[in-house]
Design an enzyme around this catalytic site. Structure first.
Site, short mmCIF file in Angstrom:
data_model
loop_
_atom_site.label_atom_id
_atom_site.label_comp_id
_atom_site.label_asym_id
_atom_site.label_seq_id
_atom_site.Cartn_x
_atom_site.Cartn_y
_atom_site.Cartn_z
N HIS A 175 0.85 -1.20 0.00
CA HIS A 175 0.00 0.00 0.00
C HIS A 175 0.89 1.25 0.00
O HIS A 175 0.69 2.16 -0.80
CB HIS A 175 -0.92 -0.01 1.22
CG HIS A 175 -1.58 1.32 1.50
ND1 HIS A 175 -2.59 1.80 0.70
CD2 HIS A 175 -1.35 2.26 2.44
CE1 HIS A 175 -2.96 2.99 1.17
NE2 HIS A 175 -2.23 3.30 2.22
N ASP A 217 6.62 21.86 -26.42
CA ASP A 217 6.56 20.51 -25.86
C ASP A 217 7.67 20.42 -24.80
O ASP A 217 8.33 21.41 -24.50
CB ASP A 217 6.77 19.43 -26.94
CG ASP A 217 6.16 18.09 -26.52
OD1 ASP A 217 6.47 17.63 -25.42
OD2 ASP A 217 5.36 17.52 -27.30
N TRP A 255 7.12 -0.04 3.84
CA TRP A 255 7.50 0.63 2.58
C TRP A 255 8.90 1.20 2.66
O TRP A 255 9.52 1.48 1.63
CB TRP A 255 6.49 1.72 2.21
CG TRP A 255 6.73 3.03 2.88
CD1 TRP A 255 6.32 3.38 4.13
CD2 TRP A 255 7.43 4.17 2.36
NE1 TRP A 255 6.74 4.65 4.42
CE2 TRP A 255 7.41 5.16 3.36
CE3 TRP A 255 8.07 4.44 1.15
CZ2 TRP A 255 8.02 6.42 3.18
CZ3 TRP A 255 8.67 5.69 0.98
CH2 TRP A 255 8.64 6.66 1.99
N SER A 311 12.74 6.24 -13.96
CA SER A 311 11.65 7.01 -14.56
C SER A 311 11.61 8.41 -13.96
O SER A 311 11.51 9.41 -14.68
CB SER A 311 10.33 6.29 -14.32
OG SER A 311 9.25 7.14 -14.53
N SER A 312 11.72 8.49 -12.63
CA SER A 312 11.66 9.80 -11.96
C SER A 312 12.82 10.68 -12.38
O SER A 312 12.65 11.88 -12.62
CB SER A 312 11.72 9.64 -10.45
OG SER A 312 10.56 9.06 -9.99
N HIS A 327 13.33 11.85 3.43
CA HIS A 327 12.70 13.10 3.85
C HIS A 327 12.53 14.08 2.71
O HIS A 327 11.45 14.63 2.54
CB HIS A 327 13.33 13.74 5.08
CG HIS A 327 12.32 14.65 5.70
ND1 HIS A 327 11.28 14.18 6.46
CD2 HIS A 327 12.07 15.95 5.51
CE1 HIS A 327 10.46 15.17 6.74
NE2 HIS A 327 10.91 16.26 6.19
N GLU A 376 11.96 13.25 -0.16
CA GLU A 376 10.83 12.64 -0.88
C GLU A 376 9.49 13.21 -0.41
O GLU A 376 8.58 13.43 -1.20
CB GLU A 376 10.87 11.12 -0.68
CG GLU A 376 9.61 10.38 -1.09
CD GLU A 376 9.42 10.30 -2.60
OE1 GLU A 376 10.36 10.64 -3.33
OE2 GLU A 376 8.31 9.92 -3.03
N TYR A 415 8.92 16.18 0.49
CA TYR A 415 8.71 17.47 -0.17
C TYR A 415 8.61 17.32 -1.68
O TYR A 415 8.01 18.16 -2.35
CB TYR A 415 9.81 18.45 0.26
CG TYR A 415 9.70 18.69 1.74
CD1 TYR A 415 8.65 19.44 2.25
CD2 TYR A 415 10.56 18.08 2.64
CE1 TYR A 415 8.47 19.60 3.60
CE2 TYR A 415 10.39 18.24 4.00
CZ TYR A 415 9.34 19.00 4.47
OH TYR A 415 9.16 19.14 5.82
N SER A 455 -1.32 26.91 -5.32
CA SER A 455 -0.97 28.30 -5.60
C SER A 455 -1.55 28.78 -6.93
O SER A 455 -1.56 29.98 -7.20
CB SER A 455 0.56 28.47 -5.63
OG SER A 455 1.10 28.05 -4.42
N HIS A 465 15.27 12.89 12.01
CA HIS A 465 14.12 12.96 12.91
C HIS A 465 13.21 11.74 12.73
O HIS A 465 12.26 11.57 13.49
CB HIS A 465 13.34 14.28 12.74
CG HIS A 465 12.65 14.43 11.43
ND1 HIS A 465 12.49 15.64 10.81
CD2 HIS A 465 12.06 13.53 10.61
CE1 HIS A 465 11.84 15.47 9.68
NE2 HIS A 465 11.57 14.20 9.53
N HIS A 466 13.52 10.90 11.74
CA HIS A 466 12.81 9.63 11.62
C HIS A 466 13.48 8.56 12.49
O HIS A 466 13.04 7.43 12.50
CB HIS A 466 12.80 9.15 10.17
CG HIS A 466 12.06 10.08 9.25
ND1 HIS A 466 10.72 9.94 8.98
CD2 HIS A 466 12.47 11.16 8.56
CE1 HIS A 466 10.35 10.90 8.15
NE2 HIS A 466 11.39 11.65 7.88
N THR A 498 7.13 26.92 5.61
CA THR A 498 5.81 26.34 5.37
C THR A 498 4.73 27.29 5.86
O THR A 498 3.70 27.49 5.21
CB THR A 498 5.68 24.97 6.06
OG1 THR A 498 6.86 24.23 5.81
CG2 THR A 498 4.49 24.21 5.52
N LYS A 542 4.06 30.01 3.46
CA LYS A 542 3.16 29.60 2.38
C LYS A 542 1.71 29.64 2.83
O LYS A 542 0.85 30.20 2.15
CB LYS A 542 3.52 28.19 1.91
CG LYS A 542 4.79 28.17 1.10
CD LYS A 542 5.06 26.77 0.62
CE LYS A 542 5.92 26.82 -0.61
NZ LYS A 542 5.29 27.37 -1.78
N ARG A 584 1.47 0.74 15.10
CA ARG A 584 1.11 0.59 13.70
C ARG A 584 1.65 -0.73 13.16
O ARG A 584 2.47 -1.39 13.81
CB ARG A 584 1.66 1.77 12.89
CG ARG A 584 3.17 1.86 12.89
CD ARG A 584 3.66 3.16 12.31
NE ARG A 584 3.68 3.14 10.86
CZ ARG A 584 4.63 3.70 10.09
NH1 ARG A 584 5.64 4.33 10.65
NH2 ARG A 584 4.57 3.65 8.79
#
Lengths: 183, 535
Positions: free
Chosen positions: B86, B115, B151, B178-179, B262, B264, B266, B277, B311-312, B337, B340, B459
């Site tokens: 998931h 293009d 994951w 791909s990315s 991390h 990722e 953002y 925006s 921090h993870h 943040t 924004k 979890r």
């Protein structure tokens, strides 16, 4: 847009493509560079040392004034293996190098790979049990009907809290599915 | 022109007639061989929607098992595979491709380019994805099943798993390729292909957020590729990067993973900010408040995202000074943040607001993302995190950011640009139903999970203590409601394509970027073959 401008743009695009690809390649290398960097940092900060020099030269005498009972337990989770310790319990002194043996038999008629996971009761005792060798360090593949004896070599360190007199060391084997050959 | 688009291969430039696209391959081959940024954008969006449904079904398996305590439907091993897949499918298969789809459709139109810079590479970037998705799904059918390791693919479990893990590693490699190709394409397009007069500081903010996201991807995806490559060599080639038995260290994996992981977050959030925006100013009928500060805030978030990864990892035994550094750096991210969020609110201030579906989803985003940001601040505090890590509080937090943040933003963007893409209007009433049902069910699923987490429910465990039952029941009912609601989105989009009313040239009077002001609705297959004239 004239042909000349278009060609110039095509070239500029390809130049940027090359540069960005180089950045990506460097970052791939950076991931691997983190490996030695991590080791150096741990060394500099004095953390996470598998081999602690200060501790190596410490007192390794056996504390004969104290006895700890180690109870050995073995389980197989959804696995057709017969798995048992050759001694059920043993008395050790802190600091004494001890070897115990487990026996395992694969009852299935094909090779099976398993991984043993240890658990300690009480859980706080785990930090004070130093294993020098253990079958749980790697996956074990047993052929059809094969029987194997496997050792655990350990010592209990002298910092074991004084209220712990009995430690239960339990292993549970889980099948590693999809890995029935030697890995 | 064709020299620029080196592989823009329909040969239509010689005909001088761009009004229809009845040339070149048709049927399936048209989609396989297309190099048109709009076709590829469409394929990205549909692919991401399909993966969204696949990942959603897995989420429903999880929630069905958690409907009551005890083991009812699935075995713990399969439950672990569900949580792992998931996560992987939603992050890499649904959310990321969705925003790449938006980028493909919109960036060339918003900067006045004909293009993408590398049209053929664009085609490859997309067509790698279905193979990566197939590898992930195939891993379920290998002996031992799909990886059940989470994951984040933490060692040492990843080293012990069966061959499903190898398929997942290769899938991550493909997704990374791909990315990276997609990002190089986007960055090059934005830097080199802008129309004359479209300076960087005049670009729509969506382009800015993608420019910065592109750099983030180029810098971090290779690191993830390195991490899974090390896992692969540990598994099969006798190395010991993470294998403690050979002198490696599983904690090292966490450092490498989160150095990617991390940023990722953002990578997912910044394009979502970009969409919001565009939407909020359009429905406030005011230009975006503090455009320049938005650009700087986006850059600041991107730079800070590289120095907060640990921090993870507060419970991995970091020295106290290190914990403090990562804690303060993380809290610092709240500043840009916050800039924004305040700018979006200030954009609405004294605007003449209307509340069509895109605006509703944007406001839903604004409320719920801010809430997710706050629970993120709570988790940033090292002493609190030690208590809350691996509980449902974390699950609630990141779903507020990923679902109410990124996904709601994508919904908002779909409704906003659907008239431009199809030339037809969606059903506004149904759109509002989609929003309100999503909003209610989303909070039903995830708001209560804060309580579960604070009470200590761990979890990734298929069973739980009896005292957690009530909130879990509410959460599971919400999950099925949310899942069914998303079928409504599919219906709305299909209905729009088949029988929607013809959209006016400017369906949103406040929209001011080039795709609205300089192009007809629907957007023609080939746009801006001559650069637009900008005042």
């Amino acid at each position: 847009m004239s042909e000349a401008v278009a060609t110039a743009l095509g070239n500029a695009n390809r130049r940027l493509l090359t540069r960005l690809s180089i950045v990506a390649a460097i970052m791939f290398g950076f991931g691997f560079a983190l490996v030695p960097l991590y080791d150096r940092l741990c060394e500099a900060l004095g953390i996470n040392r598998l081999v602690d020099k200060a501790r190596d030269t410490g007192n390794t005498q056996i504390d004969y004034t104290r006895k700890v009972v180690i109870e050995l337990d073995a389980n197989a989770h959804n696995l057709p293996w017969q798995f048992r310790p050759l001694t059920r319990h043993i008395e050790v002194h802190p600091g004494e190098l001890t070897t115990v043996e487990y026996e395992i038999t694969n009852l299935r008629n094909r090779p099976v790979t398993g991984q043993a996971l240890p658990s300690f009761g009480p859980t706080t005792a785990g930090a004070h049990m130093k294993k020098l060798d253990c079958f749980c360090f790697r996956q074990q593949t047993l052929g059809p009907g094969e029987t194997r004896r496997m050792p655990v070599v350990f010592l209990i360190d002298d910092k074991l809290p004084s209220d712990i007199n009995t430690i239960t060391l339990s292993y549970t084997f889980f099948e590693v599915a999809g890995k029935d050959g030697p890995s | 022109m064709s020299a620029v688009l080196d592989t823009h291969g329909h040969g239509d430039h010689e005909h001088g007639d761009h009004d229809h696209h009845g040339h070149g391959p048709t049927g399936l081959m048209r989609w396989i061989t297309t190099t048109n940024h709009k076709d590829i954008g469409t394929m990205y969006l549909w692919f991401s929607f399909i993966m969204f449904l696949v990942g959603g079904v897995m989420a429903l398996v999880i929630r069905a098992e958690l409907f009551q305590p005890g083991l009812q439907l699935v075995q713990p091993e399969f439950f672990n595979q569900m949580t792992t897949m998931h996560g992987l499918i939603m992050v890499f298969g649904a959310i990321m491709p969705a925003f790449v789809g938006f980028a493909n459709w919109l960036i060339p139109m918003q900067i006045g380019a004909p293009d993408m810079a590398f049209a053929r590479m664009n085609n490859w970037s997309f067509w790698i994805l279905p193979f990566a998705g197939a590898l992930l799904v195939l891993s379920f059918f290998t002996p031992g099943g799909a990886p059940g390791v989470g994951w984040t693919l933490y060692a040492p479990l990843t080293i012990q798993m069966g061959m499903g893990m190898d398929l997942t590693i290769f899938a991550v490699h493909l997704l990374g390729m791909s990315s990276i190709m997609g990002s190089i394409n986007i960055v090059t397009t934005i830097l080199n292909m802008r129309a004359p007069g479209m300076t960087l500081m005049r670009m729509p903010l969506f382009c800015w957020t993608w420019l910065i996201t592109g750099y983030l991807l180029i810098a971090t995806m290779p690191v993830l590729a390195g991490a899974v490559t090390m896992t692969l060599t540990d598994r099969h080639f006798g190395t010991s990067f993470f294998n403690a038995a050979g002198g490696g260290d599983p904690v090292l994996y966490q450092h490498i993973f989160w150095f990617f992981g991390h940023p990722e977050v953002y990578i997912i959030a910044l394009p979502a900010f970009g969409v919001i925006s565009q939407v909020i100013p359009a429905f406030s009928r005011k230009p975006l408040f503090g455009y320049a500060s938005m650009v700087y805030a986006t850059s600041a978030i991107a730079i800070l995202s590289f120095i907060v990864w640990a921090h993870h990892m507060y419970v991995t035994g970091l020295p106290i000074g290190t914990q403090l550094f990562f804690m303060y750096a993380t809290i610092l991210i709240a500043v840009p943040t916050g800039v924004k969020v305040f700018n979006w609110v200030a954009t609405m201030w004294q605007g003449s607001l209307t509340f069509e579906t895109p605006m509703l989803f944007a406001l839903g985003f604004l409320f719920l993302f801010t809430l997710g940001g706050f629970s993120g601040l709570v988790l940033a505090l090292a002493p609190v995190d030690i208590q809350l890590q691996e509980t449902y509080y974390v699950v609630a937090h990141f779903h507020y950011v990923m679902v109410a943040g990124a996904l709601f933003s994508a919904f908002s963007g779909v409704y906003f640009w659907l008239p431009k893409w199809t030339g037809k209007m969606y059903d506004e009433t149904l759109g509002k139903w989609h929003f309100w049902l999503s909003m209610i069910f989303f909070n039903m699923i995830f708001f209560v999970q804060h309580f579960l987490g604070l009470a200590g429910m761990p979890r990734r465990i298929p069973d739980y203590n009896l005292m957690f039952e009530t909130w879990n029941k509410i959460s599971s009912i919400g999950a099925f409601g949310f899942g069914l609601t998303q079928l409504l989105l599919l219906y709305i989009v299909l209905k729009t394509i088949r029988s929607g009313e013809k959209a006016p040239q400017m369906p949103w009077e406040g929209a001011d970027s080039l795709e609205w002001t300089h192009l007809p609705t629907p957007a023609p297959h080939h746009s801006f073959e001559t650069p637009p004239v900008l005042k």
